[in-house]
Scaffold this motif. Structure first.
Motif: not given
Length: 331
Positions: A44-51
């Motif tokens: 999981l990441a903030p906003g669901g954007t690629p990291v």
């Protein structure tokens, strides 16, 4: 099919190896174990954007941290060079606290500990992080008892791992807890890694530490120690070998390794003994002699003081299946 739900929290400039050292053992556990209750891993990441990871690679994620409903059995926060920015982001900390409240286990890898600390989850607890960042963590969060030595620490439902590959050890401990030691050993073998190092093992093996930016004299002394564990390794004997006085050698060891020669020798002998216990069937008395201890009893006392286990129990917990059940008359 009921599953073990695992959430791995990533963010901008997270360390990819931290994440992979969690997800890969869990994948292998599912694949090898054909589990009735398999791991279901959510990155999981903030906003669901690629990291964009610290090493320059971009990682796709499974979803948005904010929208992930939970609960999860285990939440693990990765480390990385972006940890300070992440620890200062109130919305991220809010989501960390939300998931932690309903998780059976909460963990961090490396500088991910600073994010747990900023969320208040490490207050009053003992925790670790990568040895290089431990002073900063302790200075910023005085309510956390920071111990830079172990490769991981478990304090109640909170676990903190030292960094990068120590995530393998922590994840293997979760697999052992959930599905037994046999599966954890098989996963470790498939990863070609140690068969689950204990959490209280030092972050820096003395042999690695001794080659890390040391002067020629200290480097020569530590190499001599590693090659002559059964010999006289008193400070005068080592000093004579490298051509300096005992007093000067002690000063060099203290300034460059943070310990006197005698402590380094003891750590080197115990480190070598642990490797022999993990990888072979030598009797305890033989290991004691090869590693320079005066007797099997002295070895047992020193070993238990370092690892909180007698040698025979250490072997049964951390060796492969060919040696795990071996009875040792001398153990």
């Amino acid at each position: 099919m009921e599953s073990h739900s695992m959430a791995v929290v990533a963010y901008h400039q997270a360390e990819l190896l931290d994440i992979a050292c969690i997800t890969t053992p869990l994948f292998l556990a599912n694949h090898i174990g054909q589990l009735t209750h398999p791991y279901r891993v959510h990155v999981l990441a903030p906003g669901g954007t690629p990291v964009r990871c610290a090493t320059g690679l971009t990682l796709s994620v499974d979803g948005s941290l904010e929208k992930f409903p939970g609960p999860v059995e285990t939440m693990i926060v990765a480390g990385g060079t972006g940890h300070e920015e992440a620890a200062a982001t109130g919305s991220l900390l809010q989501q960390i606290r939300r998931l932690a409240a309903s998780s059976s286990r909460v963990a961090s890898v490396c500088t991910g500990a600073s994010i747990l600390a900023a969320a208040g989850l490490l207050d009053g607890r003992r925790a670790t992080t990568h040895w290089r960042f431990a002073p900063d963590l302790a200075g910023r969060f005085p309510r956390v008892t920071v111990d830079p030595a172990p490769i991981y620490i478990r304090d109640g439902k909170i676990a903190t791992a030292a960094g990068v590959t120590s995530a393998l050890d922590l994840t293997l401990s979760f697999i052992q807890e959930d599905h037994g030691a046999a599966l954890a050993r098989q996963v470790a073998r498939d990863l070609v890694t140690y068969l689950h190092r204990p959490g209280d093992q030092a972050q820096m093996s003395v042999f690695v530490a001794a080659d890390n930016g040391c002067s020629g004299t200290v480097h020569a002394a530590t190499r001599y120690v590693a090659a002559h564990l059964a010999d006289d390794l008193s400070t005068p004997a080592i000093a004579s070998h490298v051509g300096v006085s005992g007093r000067h050698l002690s000063r060099l060891f203290q300034s460059e390794l943070g310990m006197p020669p005698a402590r380094f020798v003891r750590s080197a002998r115990l480190d070598a003994a642990a490797r022999l216990l993990e990888s072979g069937q030598l009797p305890v008395a033989v290991i004691a002699r090869r590693c320079g201890f005066s007797s099997a009893d002295q070895f047992r006392q020193c070993f238990a003081g370092q690892y909180a286990l007698p040698p025979s129990k250490y072997r049964s917990r951390f060796s492969g299946p060919d040696t795990a059940g071996m009875e040792e008359a001398a153990g």
